[in-house]
Design an enzyme around this catalytic site. Structure first.
Site, PDB file in Angstrom:
ATOM      1  N   THR A   1       3.821   1.897  15.473  1.00 25.84           N
ATOM      2  CA  THR A   1       3.979   0.560  14.875  1.00 25.84           C
ATOM      3  C   THR A   1       4.294   0.581  13.379  1.00 25.84           C
ATOM      4  OG1 THR A   1       1.585   0.471  14.581  1.00 25.84           O
ATOM      5  CG2 THR A   1       2.485  -0.593  16.554  1.00 25.84           C
TER       6      THR A   1
ATOM      7  N   SER B   1      -7.023  -4.405   6.149  1.00 30.96           N
ATOM      8  CA  SER B   1      -8.157  -3.536   6.443  1.00 30.96           C
ATOM      9  C   SER B   1      -8.979  -3.308   5.200  1.00 30.96           C
ATOM     10  CB  SER B   1      -7.656  -2.200   6.987  1.00 30.96           C
ATOM     11  OG  SER B   1      -7.045  -2.394   8.231  1.00 30.96           O
TER      12      SER B   1
ATOM     13  N   THR C   1     -10.679  -1.017  14.960  1.00 31.82           N
ATOM     14  CA  THR C   1      -9.777  -1.862  14.171  1.00 31.82           C
ATOM     15  C   THR C   1      -9.632  -3.267  14.764  1.00 31.82           C
ATOM     16  OG1 THR C   1      -7.866  -1.058  15.405  1.00 31.82           O
ATOM     17  CG2 THR C   1      -8.388   0.098  13.375  1.00 31.82           C
TER      18      THR C   1
ATOM     19  N   ASN D   1       4.863  -3.057  12.719  1.00 32.67           N
ATOM     20  CA  ASN D   1       3.937  -3.607  11.737  1.00 32.67           C
ATOM     21  C   ASN D   1       4.400  -3.229  10.334  1.00 32.67           C
ATOM     22  OD1 ASN D   1       1.794  -4.427  10.185  1.00 32.67           O
ATOM     23  ND2 ASN D   1       0.297  -3.021  11.072  1.00 32.67           N
TER      24      ASN D   1
ATOM     25  N   CYS E   1      -3.003  -4.544   4.529  1.00 34.32           N
ATOM     26  CA  CYS E   1      -1.917  -5.419   5.006  1.00 34.32           C
ATOM     27  C   CYS E   1      -1.983  -6.853   4.478  1.00 34.32           C
ATOM     28  CB  CYS E   1      -1.907  -5.433   6.531  1.00 34.32           C
ATOM     29  SG  CYS E   1      -1.589  -3.825   7.260  1.00 34.32           S
TER      30      CYS E   1
ATOM     31  N   ARG F   1     -10.369   1.916  18.219  1.00 34.90           N
ATOM     32  CA  ARG F   1     -10.670   0.573  18.728  1.00 34.90           C
ATOM     33  C   ARG F   1     -11.486  -0.273  17.749  1.00 34.90           C
ATOM     34  NH1 ARG F   1     -13.131   1.918  24.428  1.00 34.90           N
ATOM     35  NH2 ARG F   1     -13.703   3.764  23.274  1.00 34.90           N
TER      36      ARG F   1
ATOM     37  N   GLU G   1       0.842  -1.200   0.000  1.00 29.50           N
ATOM     38  CA  GLU G   1       0.000   0.000   0.000  1.00 29.50           C
ATOM     39  C   GLU G   1       0.875   1.246   0.000  1.00 29.50           C
ATOM     40  OE1 GLU G   1      -2.036  -0.464   3.929  1.00 29.50           O
ATOM     41  OE2 GLU G   1      -0.948   1.378   4.323  1.00 29.50           O
TER      42      GLU G   1
ATOM     43  N   HIS H   1      -1.289 -11.992  11.210  1.00 34.49           N
ATOM     44  CA  HIS H   1      -0.907 -10.601  10.947  1.00 34.49           C
ATOM     45  C   HIS H   1      -0.629  -9.902  12.282  1.00 34.49           C
ATOM     46  CE1 HIS H   1      -0.564  -6.631   9.457  1.00 34.49           C
ATOM     47  NE2 HIS H   1      -1.668  -6.214  10.047  1.00 34.49           N
TER      48      HIS H   1
END
Lengths: 138, 344
Positions: free
Chosen positions: B150, B295, B200, B265, B109, B198, B78, B233
């Protein structure tokens, strides 16, 4: 145009493509049209080895236009495993490991960027192999 | 999903950049102290981007595979350096591959695992003999945002081909689960992504991974205890452990492939890098579960069996562990210079 010059030579910059004399076996990088050892014009493309050692190096604090954001940068003459010497940047290397005779390997990096909207030019640079990393790669 | 012909991994390569930013540095600058959930994050140098890291990982993967012709090259990311101009063609040129199907994939991701599935399909159908699937990112986090702790750089590449005895692992089966979920996004022309905090977690990460993995277990008839390793992940250190426990795996199964605490990440590179760390250690016959999350949202889950070839090919490439050890710490100002957050 910088991008056009780069495009014509991209295999040289991306893959270290030089030439090898089919008569005497001498390798050259950058490519030549006539063998400097035996004079033969029978040369074929050859990918140079990606490993070598530092012959000499310097650190640039004042760079040419287009390289300002990379300063200070290390420039080295590297003798590849086939004896060919090339000039390149040395990156990702702590100062104490940057020395004559240090083993290096070629990596693929951005060489320069033509502003915010122009093309990104890629090519080879070198990284000094740590002792542990050399053991890992055999 | 299973391919008609058996398809396998012939080589893999990891790439983790040299520089590490301790998350205490981010907290120092923006919060006055503390740290993030991960200890450090991997930071690409000023002359690195998705293309350069993809090439490095791909060169390792191709070297291990020993396969000369790649019929497909997919780069899942991305963080393409160009909005219009493929990353995959630059990688192809750097590898000397021209008669190849090259494309960039984007699914936050999980773009790498969909690349693995597509190559598996192309090989399994007989359209190509072998292909390359790469997952790599220079993840962006808005300065001061929670994501900045991250969002990291790195990736891994996999050469996938027919199962012929030279493979290091067999891709036995995979499943996918997707839904329209607005947990994280980046609009066109925007530099940094946005997220719904949150949101996520439960409706995004956990919901999709749990569905994909449960479907995989149902299709294969396997139980979590049948797997030696599980790689999920890794948006932070906590989520992959929690989803593992929820699904019936234990923390020992997750430990080997859990890299987030040390590198953050790496988005599309996250679960592929975890798989690479596991393959560095795994023995023939052992089963690996791999589950990505992207996502938007979705998850791909894989059942992989390690083959005898892994022992023959071990030592050809640097290990993930060696890349974790070969690093240098930087401060926030160097990070800001490297990642273009400092405008001259």
């Amino acid at each position: 145009m910088m991008a056009i010059q780069y495009w014509r030579n991209k295999d040289r910059y991306y893959r270290l493509i030089g030439v090898s004399c089919t008569r005497c076996g001498r390798d050259f990088f950058p490519p030549v049209y006539r063998c400097r050892k035996c004079g033969s014009e029978e040369l074929k493309d050859k990918e140079m080895p990606k490993e070598g050692k530092i012959v000499t190096f310097t650190r640039l604090y004042e760079t040419l236009p287009g390289f300002e954001t990379q300063a200070p940068l290390n420039l080295a003459i590297v003798e590849l495993k086939n004896g060919v010497k090339v000039l390149g940047q040395v990156v990702d290397t702590p100062e104490e490991l940057l020395k004559i005779g240090a083993h290096v390997r070629a990596v693929f990096r951005r060489i320069r960027v033509d502003g915010e909207s122009g093309q990104i030019l890629y090519g080879y640079k070198f990284v000094v192999e740590h002792v542990d990393a050399r053991r890992e790669t055999g | 999903m299973k391919s008609r012909e058996k398809v396998a991994i012939h080589g893999y390569g990891a790439y983790i950049p040299y520089y590490r930013l301790p998350t205490t540095e981010i907290a120092r600058v923006w919060k006055g102290g503390g740290s993030g959930p991960n200890v450090e994050k991997a930071v690409a140098a000023i002359d690195e981007d998705t293309v350069t890291m993809a090439v490095e990982a791909a060169r390792y993967a191709v070297r291990m595979a020993g396969i000369e012709r790649l019929g497909a090259i997919f780069v899942g990311t991305e963080s393409k350096p160009y909005a219009v101009k493929p990353t995959s063609t630059i990688v192809a040129q750097a590898l000397g591959q021209h008669f190849t199907l090259a494309a960039d994939l984007e699914f936050a991701c999980k773009a790498a695992t969909e690349a693995m599935q597509i190559v598996t399909g192309l090989v399994g159908s007989g359209m190509i003999d072998a292909g390359l699937a790469i997952g790599v990112d220079t993840a962006q986090g808005r300065p001061g945002d929670d994501l900045e702790y991250t969002a990291a750089s790195g990736g891994a590449a996999y050469v996938i081909g027919r199962k012929d005895g030279n493979q290091i692992a067999t891709i036995e089966c995979s499943t996918s689960f997707v839904s329209d979920t607005g947990d994280f996004w980046r609009r066109a022309h925007e530099r940094y992504p946005r997220h719904l905090s949150r949101f996520t977690g439960e409706p995004a990460y956990f919901y999709h991974i749990e569905n994909a993995v449960k479907a995989l277990l149902e299709e294969t008839g396997l139980r979590p205890s049948d797997f030696k390793y599980a790689v999920f992940h890794q948006p932070n250190p906590r989520f992959p452990v929690e989803v593992a426990v929820r699904l019936g795996f234990n923390t020992d199964q997750v430990k080997c492939g859990l890299l987030n605490p040390l590198i953050g990440n790496t988005y599309a590179g996250s679960s592929p890098l975890g798989l690479a760390a596991v393959l560095d250690e795994a023995s023939p016959g052992e089963r690996i579960l791999l589950a990505s999350f992207g996502s938007g949202a979705g998850s791909d889950a894989f059942y992989i069996t390690v083959s005898e070839g892994i022992e023959r090919k071990r030592g050809i490439n640097p290990t993930v562990k060696s890349m974790l050890e070969r690093c240098a710490k930087i401060d926030y100002s160097t990070y800001a210079k490297f990642r273009g957050k400092l405008i001259k």
